[in-house]
Motif scaffolding. Structure first.
Motif, mmCIF file in Angstrom:
data_model
loop_
_atom_site.group_PDB
_atom_site.id
_atom_site.type_symbol
_atom_site.label_atom_id
_atom_site.label_comp_id
_atom_site.label_asym_id
_atom_site.label_seq_id
_atom_site.Cartn_x
_atom_site.Cartn_y
_atom_site.Cartn_z
ATOM 1 N N LEU A 74 0.844 -1.195 0.000
ATOM 2 C CA LEU A 74 0.000 0.000 0.000
ATOM 3 C C LEU A 74 0.881 1.248 0.000
ATOM 4 O O LEU A 74 1.170 1.847 1.012
ATOM 5 N N HIS A 121 -2.716 8.701 -2.117
ATOM 6 C CA HIS A 121 -4.142 8.462 -1.947
ATOM 7 C C HIS A 121 -4.802 9.311 -3.009
ATOM 8 O O HIS A 121 -4.722 10.546 -2.916
ATOM 9 N N ARG A 129 -10.008 14.326 7.428
ATOM 10 C CA ARG A 129 -9.785 13.744 6.094
ATOM 11 C C ARG A 129 -10.999 13.023 5.521
ATOM 12 O O ARG A 129 -11.100 12.853 4.309
ATOM 13 N N ARG A 131 0.926 13.876 7.153
ATOM 14 C CA ARG A 131 1.449 12.733 6.385
ATOM 15 C C ARG A 131 2.440 13.118 5.301
ATOM 16 O O ARG A 131 2.786 12.274 4.474
ATOM 17 N N ASP A 140 -9.486 3.248 0.236
ATOM 18 C CA ASP A 140 -8.745 3.389 1.482
ATOM 19 C C ASP A 140 -9.596 2.708 2.553
ATOM 20 O O ASP A 140 -10.816 2.537 2.389
ATOM 21 N N TRP A 141 -8.954 2.331 3.621
ATOM 22 C CA TRP A 141 -9.603 1.459 4.608
ATOM 23 C C TRP A 141 -10.790 2.178 5.284
ATOM 24 O O TRP A 141 -10.616 3.108 6.058
ATOM 25 N N SER A 173 -0.417 4.266 9.757
ATOM 26 C CA SER A 173 -0.332 2.984 9.055
ATOM 27 C C SER A 173 1.063 2.654 8.546
ATOM 28 O O SER A 173 1.340 1.504 8.205
HETATM 29 C C1 BGC Z 1 -4.464 4.846 5.415
HETATM 30 C C2 BGC Z 1 -3.834 4.126 4.257
HETATM 31 C C3 BGC Z 1 -3.416 2.751 4.678
HETATM 32 C C4 BGC Z 1 -4.634 2.011 5.210
HETATM 33 C C5 BGC Z 1 -4.344 0.609 5.662
HETATM 34 C C6 BGC Z 1 -5.569 4.034 6.058
HETATM 35 O O1 BGC Z 1 -6.004 4.611 7.228
HETATM 36 O O2 BGC Z 1 -4.946 6.090 4.998
HETATM 37 O O3 BGC Z 1 -2.734 4.848 3.774
HETATM 38 O O4 BGC Z 1 -2.814 2.088 3.609
HETATM 39 O O5 BGC Z 1 -5.143 2.725 6.315
HETATM 40 O O6 BGC Z 1 -3.564 0.584 6.789
#
Ligand code: BGC
Length: 780
Positions: free
Chosen positions: A138, A186, A196, A152, A264-265, A422
């Motif tokens: 990722l 992203h 965000r 970030r 994104d998660w 992350s």
């Molecule tokens: C982040 C991503 C990350 C994902 C999985 C999200 O909160 O924005 O950059 O890859 O979590 O951990």
């Protein structure tokens, strides 16, 4: 009726796939991939199709066991392979084989200005990922550094779309050469962290295409990224994980992206939009109305049972679903189904060597002035044994017992691979700056001691998702006592090296929030001032992914940007500070003196304005295309126009700035022609000479300036660069080629890139403000 038809269809497909008469094209490696995809697709049941387009655990999605497609495993990214977490929870799984190498954060990689380093980075990370059984990493992240408050920024590649493009392409090519997919993130406009999930970005088409999209476009078209991650925020009132313009139009139609869009998660919010607007794989942390980790949560994802239901009820055909599944199958063939993937290695010596090399090339020497006692022109750094002998301080010079180096600051003893969100890692080793320096100094074979004083207490937590650092940073001394101790020790030290800056805790360089302040935290400014009162020989090493205000800059002769540089941090920093390596990093962003010198803040457009109801915050990018040096150049030009002859104050350190322990001279810029024809190219040549006494590297930056245009253009824009490594006295001829795209702007009226015929200027520079040579040419 429709339901019955579908059931019959599934039944036929299921049985056909077992028919001995039918060739197993999907397994036949001699057949073209697209043919294999169609064959596999034709054999899949509705349930199987639905199952592959959403999560089955925190970091995996199901494959198709019946057809031999394994599960797809993803992991963060982007600086190393994140430790395994539990199936349903964020807590780490407690494996004993998931400690990795931490590579330098992407700001440091960008600061190398060396695409070869990005390729090595990707290759090494790919090998670590393979060992760990991960198919998708990722990362990398290429959101634009629009404000130094973005928590970030350390995970991204700076403010300039061209620099970020060159670096991201090589990273992806390196990574994917190992059969591990990149998931560039992203996408897009996730340029700050605060709110965000609620930020709705308002940006002109021109700024979108000229500043915020080019690195993504390069990642897709040149890097060939096999997947991309939709961002949390909104654009034109639609979440980017299912945004019709971003995904269907720009990414899939205009750029012809054939890979997988991964959310994104927890960034998915709506089944219909997710179906229609180009999301292919829903990953997440939670779903609306369900508790985190509930055993049935995955089935209730927007692209799970609700989607299946919609198909069974006839609200959708399988058209959109088949497109998504095709993309997933393509990803399988590129990763899990690629039997020729090379072997994986974890924590190999070569990976540490790459991490060290990138760190050494990315560290930026921001300032290096002559302290008292040294001849004019000789900087305080590097700290060689011989130079330490010659240094005079406020303290008695030649005390018995040799020289004394004082290290101050929490960041000298703090692990920076843990924390920050992350990208947090569990490392096999991380050499801390104090340890690196101590071992380097002991190798000097000189009467030199390295003392330490903490100076301030910042963040003592040192754990993230269950990864805990062994060494406690807990300290009960008051801020005054710690400062007083450092000052006392500094009085008698020959040199004081302060390791300060930010860290990875909340509201600093960390996911989820932005910094609240541009100043350094924990009273560091007061500490540095107090140290400067008693000792003139101060080196400030700023550990961070962002710039900060440096109000004491005039009182400190040497400043180094040390980034977050991973496993080899202490070793890399010591090698640069002590002169084994001549620094060659260049800033990938503008270092503003004050926050208001940055366009996003000068225009008052950060963080935005809440709508009634406090659900959505509109953030209008009022500075438009004028981000970073494009903004500072414009402000300077405006001031100069207004007040004749009076130069405007520049940034503290410009974009592209970075000093060396040697010196370079650039010759005169020449071109292979005076004119560029419409579809032609132009090659610029310039000599670079190492005029100093030791080896080093210089990065020649080529900026292009449009002299007259129907729309306002930046004063200049980076369009090529080249890093050259030179021995003392050596000269190399550097050539850089551009084409029409380097002269073009995005025309919002037509949606086309336009280069208007007329005069342009090419500037060869060593930073955005150090222009060595320029020449004009014409576009026919
Ligand atoms: C982040 C991503 C990350 C994902 C999985 C999200 O909160 O924005 O950059 O890859 O979590 O951990």
């Amino acid at each position: 009726m429709k339901t019955i038809r579908l059931i019959i269809l599934s039944f036929i497909i299921y049985h056909l796939s077992f028919s001995p008469a039918r060739a197993q094209v999907w397994l036949d490696e001699t057949k073209p991939m697209e043919q294999r995809i169609e064959d596999a697709l034709s054999r899949m049941t509705l349930d199987e199709k639905i199952r592959v387009i959403h999560a089955q655990s925190k970091f995996s999605a199901a494959g198709v066991p019946r057809l031999g497609f394994p599960d797809l495993w993803m992991d963060d990214g982007p600086h190393g392979v994140r430790p395994d977490v539990l199936w349903d929870e964020w807590e780490q799984a407690g494996q004993t084989n998931d400690s990795c190498v931490a590579f330098p954060a992407l700001t440091c990689l960008a600061a190398t200005w060396n695409p070869d380093m990005a390729c090595l980075y990707g290759e090494s990370l790919g090998e670590e990922a393979l060992y760990r059984g991960k198919d998708v990493i990722l990362g990398p992240g290429v959101n634009i550094n629009r404000t130094p408050l973005n928590g970030r920024n350390f995970e991204y590649m700076g403010e300039d779309p061209y620099l970020a493009s060159r670096m991201v392409v090589s990273y992806i090519q390196g990574l994917q050469s190992k059969g591990v997919a990149a998931c560039v993130k992203h996408y897009a406009l996730n340029d700050d962290e605060e709110y965000r999930h609620q930020v709705n970005v308002i940006v002109s088409d021109r700024a979108l295409h000229e500043i915020y999209l080019p690195a993504f476009k390069a990642a897709v078209q040149e890097g060939g990224s096999w997947s991309i991650m939709g961002a949390y925020n909104l654009y034109k009132d639609q979440h980017n994980c299912h945004n019709a313009i971003m995904l269907n139009q720009i990414l899939k139609r205009d750029w012809q992206f054939d890979g997988v869009v991964i959310s994104d998660w927890g960034g998915t919010h709506n089944t219909d939009e997710a179906i229609r607007n180009g999301l292919d794989l829903e990953m997440g942390s939670w779903t609306n109305g369900l508790s985190e980790g509930a055993s049935n949560a995955y089935d209730s994802y927007y692209l799970a049972l609700p989607y299946k239901q919609a198909i069974l009820e006839g609200r959708y055909t399988t058209k959109e679903l088949d497109d998504k599944v095709r993309r997933l199958l393509r990803l399988y063939y590129r990763t899990t189904m690629n039997r020729h993937r090379p072997a994986g290695f974890l924590c190999s010596e070569s990976h540490y060597a790459v991490a060290l090399k990138i760190a050494q090339e990315g560290i930026v020497l921001l300032k290096n002035e002559t302290p008292r006692g040294l001849p004019k022109g000789e900087g305080l750094l590097p700290l060689t044994a011989e130079k330490l002998e010659r240094l005079s301080t406020a303290a008695p010079l030649h005390r018995r017992g040799g020289k004394r180096l004082l290290v101050v600051g929490e960041n000298a003893i703090k692990m920076m691979t843990v924390g920050g969100g992350s990208s947090s890692l569990k490392v096999q080793k991380e050499i801390l700056p104090l340890d690196g320096l101590r071992s380097r100094c002991s190798a000097m074979n000189a009467p030199l001691t390295v003392d330490y004083a903490r100076g301030y207490v910042g963040d003592t937590v040192q754990s993230y998702n269950g990864v805990t650092v062994g060494r406690s940073l807990y300290d009960t001394h008051s801020a005054e006592a710690l400062r007083a101790e450092a000052v006392e020790k500094a009085r008698t030290a020959d040199v004081v090296i302060v390791f300060g800056g930010l860290n990875k805790s909340d509201y600093q360089d960390c996911e989820g929030h932005d910094r609240k302040d541009y100043r350094l935290p924990y009273g560091q400014d007061e500490l540095v001032e107090a140290l400067a009162d008693v000792n003139p020989n101060i080196v400030f090493v700023n550990i961070s992914g962002n710039a900060s205000e440096l109000p004491w800059l005039d009182r400190v002769p040497a400043v180094v940007q040390g980034w977050f540089i991973g496993s080899e941090a202490g070793e890399a920093l010591a090698s640069v500070l002590c002169g084994d390596v001549s620094p060659s990093g260049k800033l990938p962003f503008t270092w503003y003196a004050k926050l208001d010198d940055c366009g996003a803040h000068a225009t008052g457009s950060y963080p935005g304005t809440w709508r009634d109801g406090h659900q959505i915050i509109d953030e209008e990018y009022k500075e438009d295309i004028f981000v970073g040096y494009r903004w500072t150049d414009r402000q300077k030009a405006k001031k100069e126009k207004g007040k004749k002859g009076k130069a405007a104050a520049g940034p503290l350190f410009p974009f592209g700035h970075g000093l060396s322990y040697t010196t370079f001279k650039l010759g005169t810029l020449t071109a292979d022609s005076k004119e560029m024809v419409a579809d032609g190219k132009m090659t610029f040549t310039i000599d670079v000479t190492n005029t100093g006494t030791r080896s080093g590297a210089e990065t020649v930056q080529l900026y292009i300036s449009d002299k007259k245009c129907s729309v306002e253009r930046p004063v200049k824009e980076l369009k090529a660069f080249k890093k050259v490594f030179l021995k003392p006295g050596e000269t190399q001829q550097v050539q850089m080629t551009i084409d029409r795209s380097a002269l073009s702007f995005y025309d919002s009226q037509t949606g086309q890139w336009v280069a208007e015929p007329g005069q342009f200027e090419a500037l060869a520079a060593t930073s955005a403000t150090q222009i060595a040579s320029r020449l004009t040419f014409t576009l026919k």
